[in-house]
Motif scaffolding. Structure first.
Motif, PDB file in Angstrom:
ATOM      1  N   ARG A 175       0.839  -1.212   0.000  1.00 55.05           N
ATOM      2  CA  ARG A 175       0.000   0.000   0.000  1.00 55.05           C
ATOM      3  C   ARG A 175       0.870   1.257   0.000  1.00 55.05           C
ATOM      4  N   ASP A 176       1.879   1.297   0.861  1.00 52.11           N
ATOM      5  CA  ASP A 176       2.732   2.480   0.947  1.00 52.11           C
ATOM      6  C   ASP A 176       3.468   2.738  -0.354  1.00 52.11           C
ATOM      7  N   GLY A 177       3.902   1.673  -1.017  1.00 47.64           N
ATOM      8  CA  GLY A 177       4.609   1.834  -2.283  1.00 47.64           C
ATOM      9  C   GLY A 177       3.716   2.447  -3.343  1.00 47.64           C
ATOM     10  N   LEU A 178       2.462   1.998  -3.412  1.00 44.10           N
ATOM     11  CA  LEU A 178       1.520   2.566  -4.373  1.00 44.10           C
ATOM     12  C   LEU A 178       1.210   4.018  -4.033  1.00 44.10           C
ATOM     13  N   ASP A 179       1.009   4.315  -2.752  1.00 43.87           N
ATOM     14  CA  ASP A 179       0.707   5.685  -2.346  1.00 43.87           C
ATOM     15  C   ASP A 179       1.855   6.634  -2.690  1.00 43.87           C
ATOM     16  N   GLN A 180       3.087   6.182  -2.432  1.00 44.62           N
ATOM     17  CA  GLN A 180       4.244   7.016  -2.761  1.00 44.62           C
ATOM     18  C   GLN A 180       4.343   7.254  -4.260  1.00 44.62           C
ATOM     19  N   ALA A 181       4.088   6.206  -5.043  1.00 42.83           N
ATOM     20  CA  ALA A 181       4.160   6.345  -6.493  1.00 42.83           C
ATOM     21  C   ALA A 181       3.076   7.286  -7.003  1.00 42.83           C
ATOM     22  N   LEU A 182       1.859   7.147  -6.496  1.00 48.40           N
ATOM     23  CA  LEU A 182       0.763   8.025  -6.920  1.00 48.40           C
ATOM     24  C   LEU A 182       1.037   9.474  -6.538  1.00 48.40           C
ATOM     25  N   THR A 183       1.573   9.672  -5.337  1.00 47.86           N
ATOM     26  CA  THR A 183       1.893  11.035  -4.898  1.00 47.86           C
ATOM     27  C   THR A 183       2.950  11.666  -5.789  1.00 47.86           C
ATOM     28  N   ARG A 184       3.952  10.891  -6.138  1.00 44.31           N
ATOM     29  CA  ARG A 184       5.006  11.405  -7.015  1.00 44.31           C
ATOM     30  C   ARG A 184       4.469  11.643  -8.426  1.00 44.31           C
ATOM     31  N   MET A 185       3.633  10.740  -8.900  1.00 46.08           N
ATOM     32  CA  MET A 185       3.096  10.860 -10.256  1.00 46.08           C
ATOM     33  C   MET A 185       2.208  12.094 -10.417  1.00 46.08           C
ATOM     34  N   GLU A 186       1.514  12.499  -9.352  1.00 48.46           N
ATOM     35  CA  GLU A 186       0.627  13.653  -9.461  1.00 48.46           C
ATOM     36  C   GLU A 186       1.390  14.917  -9.832  1.00 48.46           C
ATOM     37  N   ARG A 187       2.699  14.933  -9.543  1.00 52.53           N
ATOM     38  CA  ARG A 187       3.511  16.105  -9.895  1.00 52.53           C
ATOM     39  C   ARG A 187       3.828  16.149 -11.392  1.00 52.53           C
ATOM     40  N   LEU A 188       3.583  15.062 -12.088  1.00 53.10           N
ATOM     41  CA  LEU A 188       3.947  14.988 -13.496  1.00 53.10           C
ATOM     42  C   LEU A 188       2.875  15.654 -14.366  1.00 53.10           C
ATOM     43  N   PRO A 189       3.280  16.227 -15.496  1.00 52.30           N
ATOM     44  CA  PRO A 189       2.323  16.965 -16.329  1.00 52.30           C
ATOM     45  C   PRO A 189       1.250  16.105 -16.985  1.00 52.30           C
TER      46      PRO A 189
END
Length: 226
Positions: A175-189
């Protein structure tokens, strides 16, 4: 003075872009913050070199330019904000003029360092109980998996996909790995995450599947063309 040059929505756009600390699509500005940056306001902020904007599909993505960071930091330091009356104005000045500059001084941070990617104070990522180093290292693989599953689930390119459906296909990832990835991805254009606009339609599973970004539960994922 800043409030004589920028309208309240334009100043609000600078604050939002500072908090996001990266490129933000107009769709996110509208869905998450209830503001938009287009037309004359966009041209004005671009012309003042405060905001950088570029086309993405039919809309624009925006980012606070270097001059925008300087202008905003100077305005907050001087208390030079657009005039907002009543309780909303009191809250705005209490947070942005009274608390924030003192907070930055205590931590010896500049505005761009406080709002930069990775956290609000420049601190190292917080270790969560039970989170193994191997799980944190798996984040890049998690992003690739998210993109692959999104492509399978989306009815068409750029369609919204619920995180409930997404997580159901990614049970092999922590779960934490997915949350971290989603949080980082939201910064992408090319990525956008938003809350469900009709909260009454959310099931308990939908609420549990949400990712919390910026203190807000986000339930829907959109991936476009970078």
């Amino acid at each position: 003075m800043l409030d004589k040059e920028l309208t309240l929505p334009e100043f609000a756009a600078l604050v939002v872009l500072a908090v996001e600390a990266g490129e933000v699509p107009n769709t996110t500005l509208k869905a998450v913050y209830g503001i938009s940056l287009d037309g004359e306001s966009r041209r004005k902020l671009n012309g003042l070199k405060l905001v950088d904007s570029r086309r993405q599909g039919r809309g624009y993505v925006h980012a606070l330019a270097d001059a925008g960071w300087v202008r905003l930091a100077d305005a907050l330091r001087k208390g030079d904000l657009p005039v907002v009356r009543g309780s909303a104005g009191a809250m705005l000045r209490a947070v942005l003029v009274t608390w924030l500059p003192g907070h930055l001084d205590r931590l010896d941070l500049r505005l761009h360092e406080a709002f930069g990617p990775g956290g609000s104070s420049g601190e190292a990522p917080i270790e969560r109980p039970g989170e193994a180093p191997a799980e944190r290292a798996a984040a890049p693989d998690a992003e690739r998996a998210i993109r692959a599953v999104y492509t399978e689930l989306a009815a068409r390119p750029g369609a919204w996909v619920s995180l409930t459906r997404l997580r159901a296909r990614l049970t092999g990832y922590p779960r934490d790995g997915l949350d971290q990835a989603l949080t980082r991805m939201e910064r992408l254009p090319d990525v956008n995450l938003v809350p469900e606009s009709n909260q009454k339609t959310l099931t308990p599973e939908d609420r549990a599947s949400a990712v919390v970004i910026g203190g807000q539960d986000k339930h829907l994922l959109w991936i476009g063309t970078p």
